[in-house]
Design a protein around this motif. Structure first.
Motif, PDB file in Angstrom:
ATOM      1  N   PRO A 245      -5.809  -6.832   4.182  1.00 58.52           N
ATOM      2  CA  PRO A 245      -4.511  -6.466   3.592  1.00 58.52           C
ATOM      3  C   PRO A 245      -3.632  -7.698   3.423  1.00 58.52           C
ATOM      4  O   PRO A 245      -3.534  -8.540   4.311  1.00 58.52           O
ATOM      5  CB  PRO A 245      -3.929  -5.477   4.607  1.00 58.52           C
TER       6      PRO A 245
ATOM      7  N   SER B 261       0.831  -1.196   0.000  1.00 55.79           N
ATOM      8  CA  SER B 261       0.000   0.000   0.000  1.00 55.79           C
ATOM      9  C   SER B 261       0.868   1.249   0.000  1.00 55.79           C
ATOM     10  O   SER B 261       1.954   1.285   0.609  1.00 55.79           O
ATOM     11  CB  SER B 261      -0.917   0.015   1.218  1.00 55.79           C
ATOM     12  N   GLU B 262       0.419   2.285  -0.698  1.00 54.48           N
ATOM     13  CA  GLU B 262       1.228   3.490  -0.881  1.00 54.48           C
ATOM     14  C   GLU B 262       1.145   4.460   0.285  1.00 54.48           C
ATOM     15  O   GLU B 262       1.967   5.376   0.383  1.00 54.48           O
ATOM     16  CB  GLU B 262       0.786   4.205  -2.170  1.00 54.48           C
TER      17      GLU B 262
ATOM     18  N   GLU C 183      -9.173   2.575   1.144  1.00 48.93           N
ATOM     19  CA  GLU C 183     -10.194   2.060   0.232  1.00 48.93           C
ATOM     20  C   GLU C 183     -11.260   1.263   0.987  1.00 48.93           C
ATOM     21  O   GLU C 183     -12.421   1.205   0.564  1.00 48.93           O
ATOM     22  CB  GLU C 183      -9.546   1.179  -0.838  1.00 48.93           C
TER      23      GLU C 183
ATOM     24  N   GLY D 283      -0.785  -4.917   1.889  1.00 48.11           N
ATOM     25  CA  GLY D 283      -0.705  -4.817   0.446  1.00 48.11           C
ATOM     26  C   GLY D 283      -1.996  -5.159  -0.259  1.00 48.11           C
ATOM     27  O   GLY D 283      -3.030  -5.418   0.360  1.00 48.11           O
ATOM     28  N   TYR D 284      -1.915  -5.148  -1.587  1.00 44.13           N
ATOM     29  CA  TYR D 284      -3.064  -5.420  -2.456  1.00 44.13           C
ATOM     30  C   TYR D 284      -2.569  -6.231  -3.640  1.00 44.13           C
ATOM     31  O   TYR D 284      -1.353  -6.498  -3.789  1.00 44.13           O
ATOM     32  CB  TYR D 284      -3.718  -4.118  -2.914  1.00 44.13           C
TER      33      TYR D 284
ATOM     34  N   ARG E 230       2.241  -1.478   6.061  1.00 41.70           N
ATOM     35  CA  ARG E 230       0.947  -0.941   5.616  1.00 41.70           C
ATOM     36  C   ARG E 230       0.063  -2.005   4.967  1.00 41.70           C
ATOM     37  O   ARG E 230      -1.070  -1.710   4.595  1.00 41.70           O
ATOM     38  CB  ARG E 230       1.174   0.210   4.630  1.00 41.70           C
TER      39      ARG E 230
ATOM     40  N   ILE F   3      -3.180   4.322  -3.649  1.00 35.56           N
ATOM     41  CA  ILE F   3      -3.701   2.970  -3.470  1.00 35.56           C
ATOM     42  C   ILE F   3      -3.337   2.526  -2.062  1.00 35.56           C
ATOM     43  O   ILE F   3      -2.167   2.242  -1.777  1.00 35.56           O
ATOM     44  CB  ILE F   3      -3.113   2.000  -4.517  1.00 35.56           C
ATOM     45  N   ASP F   4      -4.322   2.479  -1.198  1.00 34.50           N
ATOM     46  CA  ASP F   4      -4.102   2.117   0.199  1.00 34.50           C
ATOM     47  C   ASP F   4      -5.285   1.269   0.668  1.00 34.50           C
ATOM     48  O   ASP F   4      -6.441   1.712   0.609  1.00 34.50           O
ATOM     49  CB  ASP F   4      -3.965   3.371   1.062  1.00 34.50           C
ATOM     50  N   THR F   5      -4.977   0.076   1.128  1.00 31.23           N
ATOM     51  CA  THR F   5      -6.039  -0.860   1.500  1.00 31.23           C
ATOM     52  C   THR F   5      -6.931  -0.314   2.608  1.00 31.23           C
ATOM     53  O   THR F   5      -8.164  -0.436   2.543  1.00 31.23           O
ATOM     54  CB  THR F   5      -5.432  -2.199   1.944  1.00 31.23           C
TER      55      THR F   5
END
Length: 294
Positions: A188, A152-153, A178, A196-197, A194, A173-175
Motif C-alpha cells: 500500500p 483505498s476506498e 485486492e 493507497g494505490y 487504509r 478499490i482496496d489494496t
C-alpha cells in the motif's frame, strides 16, 4: 412562581426535553459533522491544487517516507516496472458518460520488487448494459507510468468478491482486498490509514479513460453547518416564546373571569331655595295686617 407551575405538566416537560435534545444534537453532532466535511473538502482541494502545480516524484520516495501519508493523496508520482500478467480485476457499479461501467485494476511490480495496485481507468459496459467488455491486457515489458496516489476506498462486509463473465470482480478499490483476490502481496502506498494505490493519468501505458478530478469547490457543507448552529440557538428561543405566549393568554383569561365592580347610584341633592322665591300667602297676610310686628 406559581404562575409557572403549568410547565410541570407532562406535555410541557416532553416539549422541553425534545427541544433540549435537538439543540444538543445540533451543537455536538450535526453542526460538527457538516463543518468537518467542509474542512475535509478544503483539505482535499488544497492537496489537488498543490499536486497540479508540483512536478511528479518517484513513487519509491513516497513509499520510503511513511510520515507523509496524511498528505500524499492526489500527489503526482511516477513508477517504473512491469505489469503482472493475469492480474486484471474489475470494480463493479462504476459509470462512464452516464452509462454502466467498470474500473480496471492490475498489479504493477516496481524495479525494486515491490508490487503496487494500479487503477488503469474506466471502461463502459457492452451496449450500455452492466456486462463488461473484453478487457485489453496491459502491455508487457518494462513501463514507466505516471499517475496520482489515491486512498483505498475500504470494503463492505456484505459485498464480497466474485468471479463473473470471466473476470474477478469487486465492489471497491482496496489494496488489502485486492491482495487477497489476486493472491499477490501488494504494497500500500502511504495515504491515510487504509493505504493507497496508483491511479493512472491519461495516455499512460495500459490506461483506459481516467476518472475525472473532483471539482475544486467547498460545497454546501459550511452553510449547512452554520444552519445547524442557528437551529440549535432558535429551538430554545422558540420554547421561550411559547412559554411567554402561554403566560400572556393565562393573564388575559384571568382578567376576563373577574366580575366588573358596580358603581353606587348618586343621590340627587335638594335644590336650594332661591332668594327670589315669592313669599307664601301666610307671609303676605302677616305683613298686611301687621301680625308679628313689635
Amino acid at each position: 412562581m406559581r404562575r409557572l407551575t403549568f410547565l410541570l405538566r407532562p406535555s410541557w416537560l416532553i416539549l422541553a426535553a425534545l427541544v433540549a435534545a435537538f439543540a444538543y444534537l445540533c451543537f455536538t453532532v450535526l453542526a460538527p459533522w457538516q463543518l468537518g466535511k467542509n474542512t475535509a473538502t478544503e483539505h482535499r482541494n488544497q492537496l489537488i491544487a498543490d499536486s497540479v502545480r508540483a512536478d511528479p516524484v518517484d513513487v519509491t520516495t513516497v513509499l520510503d517516507d511513511t510520515a507523509s501519508g496524511d498528505h500524499s493523496e492526489w500527489r503526482r508520482v511516477t513508477a517504473t516496472g512491469s505489469y503482472l500478467p493475469d492480474s486484471t480485476v474489475l470494480v463493479r457499479l462504476r459509470h462512464l458518460d452516464g452509462a454502466p461501467g467498470y474500473a480496471v485494476l492490475a498489479a504493477f511490480r516496481l524495479t525494486d520488487g515491490r508490487t503496487l495496485l494500479v487503477d488503469r481507468g474506466l471502461v463502459a459496459g457492452v451496449d450500455g448494459t452492466s456486462r463488461p467488455p473484453q478487457i485489453q491486457q496491459a502491455p508487457e515489458g518494462e513501463q514507466r507510468l505516471e499517475g496520482r496516489i489515491r486512498m483505498s476506498e475500504g470494503v463492505s462486509a456484505d459485498k464480497t468478491p466474485l468471479t463473473q463473465d470471466g473476470y474477478r470482480q469487486v465492489y471497491s478499490i482496496d489494496t488489502a482486498q485486492e491482495s487477497e483476490v489476486l493472491g499477490q502481496p501488494l504494497t500500500p502506498i502511504p495515504a491515510g490509514e487504509r493505504g493507497g494505490y496508483l491511479e493512472l493519468s491519461e495516455n499512460q501505458p495500459g490506461a483506459f479513460t481516467p476518472s475525472p478530478l473532483p471539482q475544486l469547490d467547498a460545497g454546501p457543507y459550511l452553510s449547512y453547518g452554520l444552519q445547524w448552529l442557528a437551529f440549535g440557538v432558535m429551538a430554545p428561543l422558540g420554547l421561550g416564546y411559547f412559554v411567554y405566549a402561554e403566560l400572556r393568554e393565562r393573564r388575559k383569561d384571568k382578567a376576563a373571569a373577574q366580575p366588573a365592580p358596580t358603581e353606587p347610584t348618586p343621590t340627587e341633592p335638594a335644590a336650594p331655595r332661591s332668594a327670589t322665591t315669592p313669599p307664601t300667602t301666610e307671609a303676605k297676610l302677616a305683613d298686611r295686617y301687621g301680625r308679628g310686628r313689635s
